[in-house]
Motif scaffolding. Sequence first.
Motif, PDB file in Angstrom:
ATOM      1  N   THR A  23       0.806  -1.228   0.000  1.00 52.91           N
ATOM      2  CA  THR A  23       0.000   0.000   0.000  1.00 52.91           C
ATOM      3  C   THR A  23       0.838   1.276   0.000  1.00 52.91           C
ATOM      4  OG1 THR A  23      -0.071   0.096   2.420  1.00 52.91           O
ATOM      5  CG2 THR A  23      -1.786  -1.201   1.315  1.00 52.91           C
ATOM      6  N   LYS A  25       1.832   2.627   2.562  1.00 50.24           N
ATOM      7  CA  LYS A  25       1.538   3.318   3.814  1.00 50.24           C
ATOM      8  C   LYS A  25       2.689   3.047   4.781  1.00 50.24           C
ATOM      9  CE  LYS A  25      -2.536   4.870   2.593  1.00 50.24           C
ATOM     10  NZ  LYS A  25      -3.771   4.653   3.344  1.00 50.24           N
ATOM     11  N   ALA A  27       4.670   3.998   8.892  1.00 51.05           N
ATOM     12  CA  ALA A  27       4.631   4.500  10.273  1.00 51.05           C
ATOM     13  C   ALA A  27       6.055   4.783  10.718  1.00 51.05           C
ATOM     14  CB  ALA A  27       3.983   3.474  11.199  1.00 51.05           C
ATOM     15  N   GLU A  48       3.457   7.191   2.319  1.00 52.40           N
ATOM     16  CA  GLU A  48       2.491   8.030   3.035  1.00 52.40           C
ATOM     17  C   GLU A  48       2.473   7.653   4.509  1.00 52.40           C
ATOM     18  OE1 GLU A  48      -2.322   8.848   3.291  1.00 52.40           O
ATOM     19  OE2 GLU A  48      -1.495   7.682   1.617  1.00 52.40           O
ATOM     20  N   LEU A  49       2.878   8.586   5.360  1.00 51.73           N
ATOM     21  CA  LEU A  49       2.829   8.334   6.799  1.00 51.73           C
ATOM     22  C   LEU A  49       1.381   8.287   7.257  1.00 51.73           C
ATOM     23  CD1 LEU A  49       5.599  10.500   8.528  1.00 51.73           C
ATOM     24  CD2 LEU A  49       5.484   8.007   8.361  1.00 51.73           C
ATOM     25  N   GLU A  50       1.032   7.228   8.014  1.00 48.71           N
ATOM     26  CA  GLU A  50      -0.325   7.148   8.526  1.00 48.71           C
ATOM     27  C   GLU A  50      -0.387   7.103  10.045  1.00 48.71           C
ATOM     28  OE1 GLU A  50      -2.302   3.662   7.126  1.00 48.71           O
ATOM     29  OE2 GLU A  50      -0.878   2.271   8.031  1.00 48.71           O
ATOM     30  N   SER A  51       0.762   6.898  10.729  1.00 44.22           N
ATOM     31  CA  SER A  51       0.722   6.853  12.190  1.00 44.22           C
ATOM     32  C   SER A  51       2.113   6.981  12.778  1.00 44.22           C
ATOM     33  CB  SER A  51       0.089   5.536  12.673  1.00 44.22           C
ATOM     34  OG  SER A  51       0.866   4.419  12.262  1.00 44.22           O
ATOM     35  N   SER A  69       3.004  14.946  15.048  1.00 44.01           N
ATOM     36  CA  SER A  69       1.580  14.624  15.031  1.00 44.01           C
ATOM     37  C   SER A  69       0.752  15.840  14.629  1.00 44.01           C
ATOM     38  CB  SER A  69       1.139  14.124  16.406  1.00 44.01           C
ATOM     39  OG  SER A  69      -0.257  13.913  16.452  1.00 44.01           O
ATOM     40  N   ASN A  73      -1.014  15.775  11.244  1.00 42.75           N
ATOM     41  CA  ASN A  73      -2.292  15.239  11.717  1.00 42.75           C
ATOM     42  C   ASN A  73      -2.266  13.711  11.794  1.00 42.75           C
ATOM     43  OD1 ASN A  73      -4.965  15.449  12.646  1.00 42.75           O
ATOM     44  ND2 ASN A  73      -5.801  15.214  10.588  1.00 42.75           N
ATOM     45  N   LEU A  74      -1.247  13.203  12.474  1.00 44.84           N
ATOM     46  CA  LEU A  74      -1.056  11.756  12.583  1.00 44.84           C
ATOM     47  C   LEU A  74      -1.497  11.254  13.950  1.00 44.84           C
ATOM     48  CD1 LEU A  74       2.536  11.455  11.087  1.00 44.84           C
ATOM     49  CD2 LEU A  74       0.386  10.855   9.951  1.00 44.84           C
ATOM     50  N   VAL A 119       0.003  -1.372   9.908  1.00 46.72           N
ATOM     51  CA  VAL A 119       0.733  -0.426   9.062  1.00 46.72           C
ATOM     52  C   VAL A 119       0.394  -0.825   7.635  1.00 46.72           C
ATOM     53  CG1 VAL A 119       2.963   0.484   8.366  1.00 46.72           C
ATOM     54  CG2 VAL A 119       2.587  -0.172  10.753  1.00 46.72           C
ATOM     55  N   GLY A 120      -0.475  -0.062   6.984  1.00 46.71           N
ATOM     56  CA  GLY A 120      -1.003  -0.515   5.706  1.00 46.71           C
ATOM     57  C   GLY A 120      -1.721  -1.836   5.901  1.00 46.71           C
TER      58      GLY A 120
END
Length: 211
Positions: A23, A25, A27, A48-51, A69, A73-74, A119-120
């Motif tokens: 994906t 995605k 972290a 793409e950072l997601e967390s 964060s 906006n994580l 993660v993804g």
Amino acid sequence: MRYTIIPVTSYQQNCTLLVCEQTHKAALVDPGGDLDVLLEEVEKQKVELESILLTHGHMDHIGGVAELSTQLNLPIIGPHQDDDFWIQSLPEQCRMFGFPRCESFTPSRWLIDGDSVKVGNENLQVIHCPGHTPGHVVYFSATDRLTIVGDVLFKGSIGRTDFPRGDYQTLIDSIQLKLWPLGGDIAFIPGHGPMSTFGEEMRSNPFVGMR
């Protein structure tokens, strides 16, 4: 799952960029600081950072968390809530140790033993491993036979237990009773220094080797 270890801050703490290759995605685990360096690597890898994932609440592991964060906006995931006193004392920690000023925060999600984190499309098992700090957690990928152990275990050593609410025997038990059963083939990324495997540490680590 792909990983990149990025040492940050004067403490040379290992921040890990985890990437789901299906994906794209990603972290960041324990972004202690030097956010420009971390974000440059994220951009370089075109993910793409997601967390943000945290192992524990010491300043060298969480110093960049509030800013990162807020900036992206994580969500902040982990550690166990028993480390909240460390997170809330972050500004004081920084003053005491001459660390760049950092803000405290409240994680979006606290973790407990047996939880899982995504993660993804990749799944990480959460293992509560107190001793270095009371709320320390380890992230385990059964698929990749990989763990991110923070300051629980190092190549040839273990985490300090002389900080508030640290406990030597609790740390030893966490390693021997919770980590060793995962298998000697498991590679681990420590909070500082080079990687190793559980098997190598079982054979040679003077603190937790299987005698």
